[in-house]
Scaffold this active site. Sequence first.
Site, short mmCIF file in Angstrom:
data_model
loop_
_atom_site.label_atom_id
_atom_site.label_comp_id
_atom_site.label_asym_id
_atom_site.label_seq_id
_atom_site.Cartn_x
_atom_site.Cartn_y
_atom_site.Cartn_z
N GLY A 79 -27.54 60.25 37.45
CA GLY A 79 -27.32 61.31 36.79
C GLY A 79 -25.77 61.40 36.30
O GLY A 79 -25.07 60.67 36.75
N GLN A 117 -18.00 65.44 34.06
CA GLN A 117 -17.42 64.03 34.44
C GLN A 117 -16.93 63.18 33.25
O GLN A 117 -16.35 62.26 33.33
CB GLN A 117 -18.64 63.36 35.07
CG GLN A 117 -19.04 63.90 36.34
CD GLN A 117 -20.32 63.09 37.08
OE1 GLN A 117 -21.23 63.33 36.71
NE2 GLN A 117 -19.86 62.16 37.76
N CYS A 177 -21.31 58.93 43.55
CA CYS A 177 -20.76 59.62 42.50
C CYS A 177 -20.13 58.82 41.50
O CYS A 177 -18.90 57.98 41.88
CB CYS A 177 -20.29 61.01 42.94
SG CYS A 177 -19.74 62.03 41.12
N HIS A 211 -26.84 67.71 43.22
CA HIS A 211 -25.55 67.08 42.90
C HIS A 211 -25.06 67.41 41.45
O HIS A 211 -24.06 67.52 41.42
CB HIS A 211 -25.86 65.49 43.00
CG HIS A 211 -24.69 64.77 42.97
ND1 HIS A 211 -24.07 63.92 43.90
CD2 HIS A 211 -23.99 64.54 42.11
CE1 HIS A 211 -23.12 63.41 43.45
NE2 HIS A 211 -22.94 63.59 42.11
N GLU A 212 -25.95 67.04 40.55
CA GLU A 212 -25.23 67.20 39.07
C GLU A 212 -24.81 68.62 38.68
O GLU A 212 -23.96 68.94 38.34
CB GLU A 212 -26.28 66.69 38.24
CG GLU A 212 -26.76 65.12 38.20
CD GLU A 212 -25.63 64.38 38.34
OE1 GLU A 212 -24.58 64.71 37.83
OE2 GLU A 212 -25.69 63.30 38.93
#
Length: 180
Positions: free
Chosen positions: A49, A54, A99, A141-142
Amino acid sequence: MAILKVARMGHPVLREKCKPIDPAKITGPEVQRLIRDMLETMIEYNGVGLAAPQVYTPVQLVIAGGEESDDGRPKLRVLINPEIEVLDDEYTLGMFEGCLSVPGLRGYVERPAHIRIKAHDEKGEPVDMELEGFPAIVMQHECDHLEGVLYVDRITDPTKLGFEDEVQRFLDLADDGEED
Ligand code: NI
């Protein structure tokens, strides 16, 4: 298309609260280019993802995998302005997460395993769906990234954070083979 630089933990862009995207602009060139570049970046770095902050763009856009299409190929979802609702507080799933913004490390996080998401897709169409299990973990998480939250913030047992090799050798005894 372009492979974008990925921000690493410590850069303030990862701690920003991301701005929503005007749904009328989703099909416009700017958002569409961001989606294409994020897809290319995520595939290049083998991510499951990727969230827009990011790649130094603090807007509410995520790409999340963890699902398979009917033909067995990975299925990626592009979601804009996502809202998550936990459907069952008692039903959780724990795993060692990774991540792209925290390279080389893995940490054990437990999250709700059944969620509902409302969002827009890459064509601007409304989405309302449920996810369960690993895809639900990836999506949370995303979406955490859009709030400036990293998985390391959610580790409750600090002894369950380590480098990938060591986690695989000593910690991840359940070894479910999943990565995200
Ligand atoms: Ni991440």
